[in-house]
Scaffold this active site. Sequence first.
Site, PDB file in Angstrom:
ATOM      1  N   LYS A  37       0.669  -5.873   0.133  1.00  0.00           N
ATOM      2  CA  LYS A  37      -0.639  -6.266  -0.413  1.00  0.00           C
ATOM      3  C   LYS A  37      -0.799  -5.761  -1.845  1.00  0.00           C
ATOM      4  O   LYS A  37      -1.153  -6.509  -2.754  1.00  0.00           O
ATOM      5  CB  LYS A  37      -1.785  -5.669   0.447  1.00  0.00           C
ATOM      6  CG  LYS A  37      -1.720  -6.067   1.909  1.00  0.00           C
ATOM      7  CD  LYS A  37      -2.857  -5.455   2.718  1.00  0.00           C
ATOM      8  CE  LYS A  37      -2.823  -3.940   2.838  1.00  0.00           C
ATOM      9  NZ  LYS A  37      -1.717  -3.399   3.649  1.00  0.00           N
TER      10      LYS A  37
ATOM     11  N   ARG B 140     -11.266  -4.350   6.890  1.00  0.00           N
ATOM     12  CA  ARG B 140     -10.323  -3.866   7.899  1.00  0.00           C
ATOM     13  C   ARG B 140     -10.916  -3.794   9.279  1.00  0.00           C
ATOM     14  O   ARG B 140     -10.213  -3.418  10.216  1.00  0.00           O
ATOM     15  CB  ARG B 140      -9.908  -2.448   7.513  1.00  0.00           C
ATOM     16  CG  ARG B 140      -8.581  -2.354   6.800  1.00  0.00           C
ATOM     17  CD  ARG B 140      -8.471  -0.905   6.374  1.00  0.00           C
ATOM     18  NE  ARG B 140      -7.137  -0.427   6.376  1.00  0.00           N
ATOM     19  CZ  ARG B 140      -6.379  -0.338   5.273  1.00  0.00           C
ATOM     20  NH1 ARG B 140      -6.815  -0.763   4.117  1.00  0.00           N
ATOM     21  NH2 ARG B 140      -5.192   0.172   5.347  1.00  0.00           N
TER      22      ARG B 140
ATOM     23  N   ARG C  81       8.487   4.189  -0.935  1.00  0.00           N
ATOM     24  CA  ARG C  81       7.533   3.804  -1.982  1.00  0.00           C
ATOM     25  C   ARG C  81       7.190   4.967  -2.910  1.00  0.00           C
ATOM     26  O   ARG C  81       7.027   6.104  -2.498  1.00  0.00           O
ATOM     27  CB  ARG C  81       6.243   3.311  -1.325  1.00  0.00           C
ATOM     28  CG  ARG C  81       5.089   3.183  -2.316  1.00  0.00           C
ATOM     29  CD  ARG C  81       3.916   2.470  -1.747  1.00  0.00           C
ATOM     30  NE  ARG C  81       3.457   3.051  -0.507  1.00  0.00           N
ATOM     31  CZ  ARG C  81       2.576   2.455   0.284  1.00  0.00           C
ATOM     32  NH1 ARG C  81       2.100   1.263  -0.021  1.00  0.00           N
ATOM     33  NH2 ARG C  81       2.194   3.046   1.385  1.00  0.00           N
TER      34      ARG C  81
ATOM     35  N   ARG D 286       2.650   9.081  -1.776  1.00  0.00           N
ATOM     36  CA  ARG D 286       1.414   9.275  -1.015  1.00  0.00           C
ATOM     37  C   ARG D 286       1.623  10.221   0.160  1.00  0.00           C
ATOM     38  O   ARG D 286       2.616  10.104   0.871  1.00  0.00           O
ATOM     39  CB  ARG D 286       0.910   7.919  -0.501  1.00  0.00           C
ATOM     40  CG  ARG D 286       0.162   7.143  -1.551  1.00  0.00           C
ATOM     41  CD  ARG D 286      -0.096   5.707  -1.168  1.00  0.00           C
ATOM     42  NE  ARG D 286      -0.568   5.495   0.200  1.00  0.00           N
ATOM     43  CZ  ARG D 286      -0.938   4.303   0.657  1.00  0.00           C
ATOM     44  NH1 ARG D 286      -0.903   3.238  -0.131  1.00  0.00           N
ATOM     45  NH2 ARG D 286      -1.327   4.166   1.908  1.00  0.00           N
TER      46      ARG D 286
ATOM     47  N   ARG E 265      -1.298   4.302  11.292  1.00  0.00           N
ATOM     48  CA  ARG E 265      -1.845   3.243  10.425  1.00  0.00           C
ATOM     49  C   ARG E 265      -1.550   1.867  11.014  1.00  0.00           C
ATOM     50  O   ARG E 265      -2.406   0.984  11.000  1.00  0.00           O
ATOM     51  CB  ARG E 265      -1.271   3.377   9.007  1.00  0.00           C
ATOM     52  CG  ARG E 265      -1.888   4.584   8.256  1.00  0.00           C
ATOM     53  CD  ARG E 265      -1.034   5.068   7.099  1.00  0.00           C
ATOM     54  NE  ARG E 265      -0.743   4.024   6.131  1.00  0.00           N
ATOM     55  CZ  ARG E 265       0.207   4.123   5.198  1.00  0.00           C
ATOM     56  NH1 ARG E 265       0.938   5.218   5.105  1.00  0.00           N
ATOM     57  NH2 ARG E 265       0.405   3.137   4.359  1.00  0.00           N
TER      58      ARG E 265
HETATM   59  P1  AP5 Z   1       2.938  -2.168  -0.931  1.00  0.00           P
HETATM   60  O1  AP5 Z   1       2.658  -3.374  -1.740  1.00  0.00           O
HETATM   61  O2  AP5 Z   1       2.609  -0.839  -1.506  1.00  0.00           O
HETATM   62  O3  AP5 Z   1       2.284  -2.338   0.530  1.00  0.00           O
HETATM   63  P2  AP5 Z   1       0.762  -2.419   0.981  1.00  0.00           P
HETATM   64  O4  AP5 Z   1       0.608  -3.627   1.843  1.00  0.00           O
HETATM   65  O5  AP5 Z   1      -0.158  -2.289  -0.174  1.00  0.00           O
HETATM   66  O6  AP5 Z   1       0.744  -1.166   1.950  1.00  0.00           O
HETATM   67  P3  AP5 Z   1      -0.192   0.104   1.994  1.00  0.00           P
HETATM   68  O7  AP5 Z   1       0.607   1.179   2.657  1.00  0.00           O
HETATM   69  O8  AP5 Z   1      -0.815   0.391   0.686  1.00  0.00           O
HETATM   70  O9  AP5 Z   1      -1.273  -0.392   2.988  1.00  0.00           O
HETATM   71  P4  AP5 Z   1      -2.241   0.431   3.773  1.00  0.00           P
HETATM   72  O10 AP5 Z   1      -3.097  -0.629   4.276  1.00  0.00           O
HETATM   73  O11 AP5 Z   1      -1.640   1.307   4.803  1.00  0.00           O
HETATM   74  O12 AP5 Z   1      -2.816   1.496   2.711  1.00  0.00           O
HETATM   75  P5  AP5 Z   1      -4.195   1.532   1.904  1.00  0.00           P
HETATM   76  O13 AP5 Z   1      -3.927   2.189   0.611  1.00  0.00           O
HETATM   77  O14 AP5 Z   1      -4.829   0.215   1.925  1.00  0.00           O
HETATM   78  O15 AP5 Z   1       4.488  -2.208  -0.522  1.00  0.00           O
HETATM   79  C1  AP5 Z   1       5.101  -1.109   0.151  1.00  0.00           C
HETATM   80  C2  AP5 Z   1       6.472  -0.806  -0.451  1.00  0.00           C
HETATM   81  O16 AP5 Z   1       7.357  -1.898  -0.194  1.00  0.00           O
HETATM   82  C3  AP5 Z   1       6.457  -0.641  -1.979  1.00  0.00           C
HETATM   83  O17 AP5 Z   1       7.333   0.391  -2.325  1.00  0.00           O
HETATM   84  C4  AP5 Z   1       6.954  -1.989  -2.525  1.00  0.00           C
HETATM   85  O18 AP5 Z   1       7.685  -1.824  -3.739  1.00  0.00           O
HETATM   86  C5  AP5 Z   1       7.865  -2.474  -1.401  1.00  0.00           C
HETATM   87  N1  AP5 Z   1       7.765  -3.924  -1.235  1.00  0.00           N
HETATM   88  C6  AP5 Z   1       6.639  -4.693  -1.299  1.00  0.00           C
HETATM   89  N2  AP5 Z   1       6.937  -6.001  -1.062  1.00  0.00           N
HETATM   90  C7  AP5 Z   1       8.277  -6.047  -0.811  1.00  0.00           C
HETATM   91  C8  AP5 Z   1       9.183  -7.111  -0.509  1.00  0.00           C
HETATM   92  N3  AP5 Z   1       8.756  -8.396  -0.403  1.00  0.00           N
HETATM   93  N4  AP5 Z   1      10.489  -6.799  -0.321  1.00  0.00           N
HETATM   94  C9  AP5 Z   1      10.921  -5.501  -0.443  1.00  0.00           C
HETATM   95  N5  AP5 Z   1      10.115  -4.460  -0.732  1.00  0.00           N
HETATM   96  C10 AP5 Z   1       8.803  -4.724  -0.927  1.00  0.00           C
HETATM   97  O19 AP5 Z   1      -5.040   2.524   2.816  1.00  0.00           O
HETATM   98  C11 AP5 Z   1      -4.706   3.872   2.946  1.00  0.00           C
HETATM   99  C12 AP5 Z   1      -5.727   4.577   3.827  1.00  0.00           C
HETATM  100  O20 AP5 Z   1      -7.021   4.524   3.208  1.00  0.00           O
HETATM  101  C13 AP5 Z   1      -5.944   3.974   5.214  1.00  0.00           C
HETATM  102  O21 AP5 Z   1      -4.993   4.450   6.143  1.00  0.00           O
HETATM  103  C14 AP5 Z   1      -7.377   4.419   5.510  1.00  0.00           C
HETATM  104  O22 AP5 Z   1      -7.405   5.766   5.926  1.00  0.00           O
HETATM  105  C15 AP5 Z   1      -8.049   4.309   4.169  1.00  0.00           C
HETATM  106  N6  AP5 Z   1      -8.649   2.991   3.924  1.00  0.00           N
HETATM  107  C16 AP5 Z   1      -8.304   2.112   2.940  1.00  0.00           C
HETATM  108  N7  AP5 Z   1      -9.058   0.999   3.007  1.00  0.00           N
HETATM  109  C17 AP5 Z   1      -9.889   1.161   4.067  1.00  0.00           C
HETATM  110  C18 AP5 Z   1     -10.873   0.345   4.663  1.00  0.00           C
HETATM  111  N8  AP5 Z   1     -11.165  -0.883   4.181  1.00  0.00           N
HETATM  112  N9  AP5 Z   1     -11.534   0.819   5.737  1.00  0.00           N
HETATM  113  C19 AP5 Z   1     -11.278   2.060   6.233  1.00  0.00           C
HETATM  114  N10 AP5 Z   1     -10.336   2.877   5.730  1.00  0.00           N
HETATM  115  C20 AP5 Z   1      -9.648   2.436   4.643  1.00  0.00           C
HETATM  116 MG    MG Z   2      -1.481  -0.772  -0.837  1.00  0.00          MG
END
Ligand code: AP5
Ligand code: MG
Length: 214
Positions: A13, A88, A127, A161, A172
């Site tokens: 994402k 979410r 990552r 992270r 997660r």
């Molecule tokens: P990346 O693009 O970083 O993945 P992502 O989908 O953004 O994954 P996240 O881990 O950020 O999602 P998340 O939902 O767990 O975390 P968030 O920060 O939202 O890609 C991952 C890796 O793969 C990278 O190194 C990239 O280079 C590589 N990659 C990408 N695409 C690729 C491809 N096609 N091929 C090969 N490699 C690839 O949330 C974190 C925490 O915050 C949550 O756990 C929660 O506690 C809180 N939080 C955030 N939002 C909310 C909400 N709305 N409600 C409640 N709690 C929330």
């Molecule tokens: Mg992300």
Amino acid sequence: MDIILLGPPGAGKGTQAQRLVAEHAMRQLSTGDMLRAAVKGATPVGLEAKAVMERGELVSDEIVSALIDAELTAMGPDTGAIFDGYPRTAAQAASLDEILARHGRKLDHVIELEVNEDALVERITGRFTCARCGAGYHDVFNRPKVDGVCDVCGSTEFKRRPDDNAETVRTRMAEYRAKTAPILPLYEARGIVSRVDGMGAIEEVTAAIDGILG
Ligand code: AP5
Ligand code: MG
Ligand code: ZN
């Protein structure tokens, strides 16, 4: 144009949102990034969110919806929003409808990144991001052009992270399956869901999303 990027942790994402921002007049609204900034700044929101995020659980609906509302208020009406990691839960989806209506905006697309969960742990544990500008990288799949130097801003400092460990990733994923995946039918009923194969190369995924945005 306002869109949601939906998918489990590591689906891509954030990676895709950063690429879309660079190509279109859009802004990435990542509640994860906003919460990490709050933790770093030790704001009241950050103090409440820190332990919850480290466990891999979801922060309260009220907190994240207030963050999104504030960002949209600060944004001009002509800039498109890419919602990354929000909504979410069903309650957040309902809040988003209310917030968008109040700002005179509407959702154009919900794009689901379809991925094989087994591959995601490797993506997440490899990552890292630029400590200065936040550009995202991966040890194997997405290295900087020059080792140790950010492509975007030239910084030589990177960070990882605290929730990117194999154990927290399982929580997660479980949170995603239990609370986030169930909101898809709501958007399906509106006919705005598109699915993209998130297992392709990063550029291929971007091309598929570009095809949907038109
Ligand atoms: P990346 O693009 O970083 O993945 P992502 O989908 O953004 O994954 P996240 O881990 O950020 O999602 P998340 O939902 O767990 O975390 P968030 O920060 O939202 O890609 C991952 C890796 O793969 C990278 O190194 C990239 O280079 C590589 N990659 C990408 N695409 C690729 C491809 N096609 N091929 C090969 N490699 C690839 O949330 C974190 C925490 O915050 C949550 O756990 C929660 O506690 C809180 N939080 C955030 N939002 C909310 C909400 N709305 N409600 C409640 N709690 C929330
Ligand atoms: Mg992300
Ligand atoms: Zn940088």
